[in-house]
Every structure is written in structure tokens, then in C-alpha cells.
Design an enzyme around this catalytic site. Structure first.
Site, mmCIF file in Angstrom:
data_model
loop_
_atom_site.group_PDB
_atom_site.id
_atom_site.type_symbol
_atom_site.label_atom_id
_atom_site.label_comp_id
_atom_site.label_asym_id
_atom_site.label_seq_id
_atom_site.Cartn_x
_atom_site.Cartn_y
_atom_site.Cartn_z
ATOM 1 N N ILE A 1 1.694 82.371 -13.094
ATOM 2 C CA ILE A 1 3.115 82.379 -13.444
ATOM 3 C C ILE A 1 3.371 81.529 -14.696
ATOM 4 O O ILE A 1 4.182 81.895 -15.552
ATOM 5 C CB ILE A 1 3.937 81.867 -12.239
ATOM 6 N N ASP B 1 -4.782 66.524 -17.135
ATOM 7 C CA ASP B 1 -5.142 66.592 -15.718
ATOM 8 C C ASP B 1 -4.070 65.850 -14.920
ATOM 9 O O ASP B 1 -3.895 64.634 -15.080
ATOM 10 C CB ASP B 1 -6.523 65.960 -15.487
ATOM 11 N N ASN C 1 5.388 73.473 -13.164
ATOM 12 C CA ASN C 1 4.874 74.670 -12.490
ATOM 13 C C ASN C 1 3.461 74.494 -11.942
ATOM 14 O O ASN C 1 3.037 75.257 -11.071
ATOM 15 C CB ASN C 1 4.906 75.834 -13.500
ATOM 16 N N SER D 1 7.619 75.941 -3.109
ATOM 17 C CA SER D 1 7.194 77.133 -2.361
ATOM 18 C C SER D 1 8.136 77.334 -1.176
ATOM 19 O O SER D 1 8.667 76.351 -0.629
ATOM 20 C CB SER D 1 5.771 76.898 -1.853
ATOM 21 N N TYR E 1 -0.561 71.389 1.452
ATOM 22 C CA TYR E 1 0.169 72.041 0.348
ATOM 23 C C TYR E 1 1.672 72.063 0.615
ATOM 24 O O TYR E 1 2.473 71.611 -0.211
ATOM 25 C CB TYR E 1 -0.371 73.466 0.195
ATOM 26 N N LYS F 1 4.948 70.306 -1.175
ATOM 27 C CA LYS F 1 6.005 71.104 -1.821
ATOM 28 C C LYS F 1 7.372 70.753 -1.227
ATOM 29 O O LYS F 1 8.394 70.826 -1.924
ATOM 30 C CB LYS F 1 5.709 72.597 -1.667
ATOM 31 N N THR G 1 -1.029 86.231 -7.938
ATOM 32 C CA THR G 1 -1.715 85.381 -8.928
ATOM 33 C C THR G 1 -3.102 85.031 -8.393
ATOM 34 O O THR G 1 -3.429 85.304 -7.226
ATOM 35 C CB THR G 1 -0.953 84.055 -9.150
HETATM 36 N N1 LIG Z 1 1.565 82.567 -6.416
HETATM 37 C C1 LIG Z 1 2.305 82.388 -5.329
HETATM 38 O O1 LIG Z 1 2.348 83.230 -4.425
HETATM 39 C C2 LIG Z 1 3.139 81.139 -5.203
HETATM 40 C C3 LIG Z 1 4.000 81.049 -4.097
HETATM 41 C C4 LIG Z 1 4.776 79.900 -3.955
HETATM 42 C C5 LIG Z 1 4.708 78.894 -4.905
HETATM 43 N N2 LIG Z 1 3.860 79.026 -5.970
HETATM 44 C C6 LIG Z 1 3.811 77.923 -6.933
HETATM 45 O O2 LIG Z 1 4.002 78.456 -8.238
HETATM 46 C C7 LIG Z 1 3.274 77.661 -9.196
HETATM 47 C C8 LIG Z 1 2.382 78.574 -10.017
HETATM 48 O O3 LIG Z 1 1.514 79.244 -9.115
HETATM 49 P P1 LIG Z 1 0.399 80.295 -9.572
HETATM 50 O O4 LIG Z 1 0.211 81.201 -8.411
HETATM 51 O O5 LIG Z 1 0.693 80.819 -10.909
HETATM 52 O O6 LIG Z 1 -0.866 79.313 -9.607
HETATM 53 P P2 LIG Z 1 -2.263 79.364 -10.384
HETATM 54 O O7 LIG Z 1 -2.531 80.751 -10.837
HETATM 55 O O8 LIG Z 1 -3.257 78.682 -9.522
HETATM 56 O O9 LIG Z 1 -1.929 78.433 -11.644
HETATM 57 C C9 LIG Z 1 -1.746 77.073 -11.401
HETATM 58 C C10 LIG Z 1 -1.621 76.343 -12.726
HETATM 59 O O10 LIG Z 1 -1.584 74.935 -12.417
HETATM 60 C C11 LIG Z 1 -2.540 74.266 -13.205
HETATM 61 N N3 LIG Z 1 -3.114 73.120 -12.520
HETATM 62 C C12 LIG Z 1 -3.681 73.074 -11.291
HETATM 63 N N4 LIG Z 1 -4.202 71.853 -11.059
HETATM 64 C C13 LIG Z 1 -3.936 71.112 -12.168
HETATM 65 C C14 LIG Z 1 -4.221 69.775 -12.550
HETATM 66 N N5 LIG Z 1 -4.915 68.934 -11.753
HETATM 67 N N6 LIG Z 1 -3.806 69.339 -13.754
HETATM 68 C C15 LIG Z 1 -3.142 70.173 -14.590
HETATM 69 N N7 LIG Z 1 -2.842 71.441 -14.297
HETATM 70 C C16 LIG Z 1 -3.244 71.902 -13.098
HETATM 71 C C17 LIG Z 1 -3.616 75.304 -13.492
HETATM 72 O O11 LIG Z 1 -4.260 74.990 -14.719
HETATM 73 P P3 LIG Z 1 -5.763 74.442 -14.885
HETATM 74 O O12 LIG Z 1 -6.556 74.864 -13.701
HETATM 75 O O13 LIG Z 1 -6.187 75.047 -16.193
HETATM 76 O O14 LIG Z 1 -5.602 72.946 -14.994
HETATM 77 C C18 LIG Z 1 -2.800 76.579 -13.632
HETATM 78 O O15 LIG Z 1 -2.364 76.732 -14.976
HETATM 79 C C19 LIG Z 1 2.509 76.616 -8.365
HETATM 80 O O16 LIG Z 1 3.198 75.417 -8.350
HETATM 81 C C20 LIG Z 1 2.462 77.241 -6.996
HETATM 82 O O17 LIG Z 1 2.317 76.257 -5.981
HETATM 83 C C21 LIG Z 1 3.077 80.123 -6.137
#
Ligand SMILES: NC(=O)c1ccc[n+]([C@@H]2O[C@H](COP(=O)([O-])OP(=O)(O)OC[C@H]3O[C@@H](n4cnc5c(N)ncnc54)[C@H](OP(=O)(O)O)[C@@H]3O)[C@@H](O)[C@H]2O)c1
Length: 229
Positions: free
Chosen positions: A15, A57, A83, A132, A148, A152, A183
Site C-alpha cells: 500500500i 529502520d 504506514n 488494522s 500485531y 495496532k 499485498t
Molecule cells: N494488507 C492488509 O491486508 C492490511 C490490513 C490491515 C492493515 N494493514 C496495514 O497497512 C500497512 C501497509 O500494509 P501492507 O500490506 O502494504 O504491508 P507490506 O506489503 O508488508 O509493506 C510494509 C511496509 O512497511 C515497511 N516496514 C516494515 N518493517 C519496517 C521497519 N522495521 N522499518 C522500516 N520500514 C518497515 C516495509 O519496508 P521494508 O521491508 O523495505 O523496510 C514495507 O514498505 C501496514 O501498517 C499494515 O499493518 C494492512
């Protein structure tokens, strides 16, 4: 629309990446993209003149000072989207202290520290925290997501607390409690699960919300979900 300086944390995939693509399409915007994987972000965003990428990080103890150093290059911040997220899916008794620490560090403590750093560059603007539905009171819960989803939920609580403390300022903070979006995070945690919304579609909503919703709301926690009652 007035040019905006926008910071997106967690911009390397999913996202967050889709949000940077959308913001960058308005060449008046200036975007700072943050994640650990700066090479991946540079590869994705080098086609835009208005996106700058920084390695960060969020699972460390000095996020505030690291963010302050990164934000020093900006005159001001109009929109900050927290995010980045870490999902651990394990049965409750298998969760380790490290799992709890990692989830809380990335999903809530680093967000508060990023905001502390960003305030030095904000006289007004909108901070959007990405939570979330699992962290939203009364929602359907999922087994395995204790570390998790409790982190959240803390992020939702932070949103209300910040809005109260800064209610006399022009800085607004709101929180979006997302439902499932397709994702890599979702696929890694729940292989084969088909979300009703793509990362790009979810990003469209968040981008629009971050640009506009601070005119009408502050300290609000909004569920954004097609899949949860
Ligand atoms: N997808 C869903 O169904 C869903 C549902 C509810 C909520 N959400 C929330 O929406 C947001 C985006 O989700 P997504 O599904 O797009 O997740 P994703 O594909 O796993 O992307 C997560 C992002 O967070 C970064 N990240 C993770 N750990 C990090 C760290 N230690 N330092 C810096 N950056 C970090 C990752 O970058 P790097 O690994 O490059 O550092 C990546 O760019 C999250 O907060 C997630 O909890 C998602």
C-alpha cells in the site's frame, strides 16, 4: 491544489508504494519515501523527479533522532503517513518477547517517535496512522495476531491521545483501521487468502483521505473494510 510535502513511512512495497506512485503523479507534490530497503525504493521511484528515498529502520531505539536528521532537508511537512507495519502470525503461546517487542517497536513506538520528529517541521497538516480492523474495538478478531493487533490497537489509542493534546493546534491526526488488502504482507501471513481490495485501490482511499479529511475530523479511528462486519 496547493503543493504538498508528504512523508510516507513503509514505502517500499504494498500500500505504501502504491501511495507514493499516486502522490508522485501530481508533480507539485514533494514526497519523502522511507523504508529499510532504499535500493528497492530507488528502483521503483527513480522515474519521478519529486520523490526522494531514505533508508530507515523503524525497529531501532533511535527513530526520533534518525527521523529528525532525515527531515532536516525539508522546509515543512504537510502530510505524514505512518504506514509501515510488521505482522507476526503465531499461536499465542508461541509468541516470544522478541515478537512482542518487534511488533510494538515498528507498529506503535516508532510511529510516536516519527511524529515527535515531524512536529519540528509542522505548523499545520495531517498525520495519518495506518492501523488494522483487528485493532479496532469490537471488530472480528483473528487467531494468531495478538502481538500485531494489540500493537495496532495502541496506535488507535495514540491517535486519540495526540488529537487531545494538540487540539488547539492546526495539526490533525486520524487513524485508518484497514481491512484486508491484497499485498505481500497479507500473502505471507495468510497464504492463498483473497482480499476484496488491491493495494492500489486501498492506496487511492488513503491518499484522498490524507489530502482532505483533516478539514472535517481529528482524532478519529475509521474502519476501512469491505470484509469485516
Ligand atoms: N494488507 C492488509 O491486508 C492490511 C490490513 C490491515 C492493515 N494493514 C496495514 O497497512 C500497512 C501497509 O500494509 P501492507 O500490506 O502494504 O504491508 P507490506 O506489503 O508488508 O509493506 C510494509 C511496509 O512497511 C515497511 N516496514 C516494515 N518493517 C519496517 C521497519 N522495521 N522499518 C522500516 N520500514 C518497515 C516495509 O519496508 P521494508 O521491508 O523495505 O523496510 C514495507 O514498505 C501496514 O501498517 C499494515 O499493518 C494492512
Amino acid at each position: 491544489m496547493k503543493p504538498k510535502t508528504i512523508v510516507v513511512a513503509g514505502a517500499s512495497r504494498g500500500i505504501g508504494k502504491a501511495m507514493v506512485d499516486l502522490f508522485a503523479s501530481d508533480t507539485n507534490n514533494k514526497i519523502l519515501a522511507l523504508s529499510r530497503n532504499v535500493d528497492k525504493m530507488n528502483a521503483a521511484f527513480s522515474k519521478y523527479d519529486n520523490v526522494k528515498c531514505h533508508a530507515l529502520d523503524l525497529n531501532t531505539k533511535d527513530v526520533r533522532s534518525k527521523c529528525s536528521a532525515i527531515f532536516a532537508e525539508l522546509d515543512s511537512i504537510d502530510i505524514l503517513i505512518n504506514n509501515a507495519g510488521l505482522l507476526v502470525n503465531k499461536p499465542f503461546t508461541e509468541l516470544t518477547r522478541e515478537d512482542f517487542d518487534d511488533c510494538y517497536s515498528v507498529n506503535v513506538i516508532s510511529v510516536m517517535e516519527t511524529v515527535q520528529a515531524a512536529l519540528g517541521k509542522m505548523n499545520s497538516g495531517h498525520i495519518v496512522n495506518i492501523s488494522s480492523v483487528g485493532g479496532f474495538q469490537g471488530s472480528v478478531k483473528f487467531s494468531g495476531l495478538t502481538a500485531y493487533s494489540t500493537s495496532k490497537a495502541a496506535l488507535c489509542s495514540f491517535t486519540e491521545l495526540f488529537a487531545e493534546e494538540y487540539k488547539d493546534s492546526k495539526i490533525k491526526m486520524n487513524c485508518l483501521a484497514l481491512g484486508a488488502a491484497q499485498t505481500e504482507m497479507l500473502e505471507e501471513a495468510f497464504p492463498g487468502y483473497q482480499a476484496p481490495v488491491s493495494a492500489e485501490k486501498m492506496a487511492e482511499y488513503i491518499v484522498d483521505f490524507s489530502l482532505n479529511a483533516d478539514q472535517w475530523m481529528n482524532g478519529k479511528i475509521i474502519p476501512v473494510s469491505l470484509s469485516t462486519p
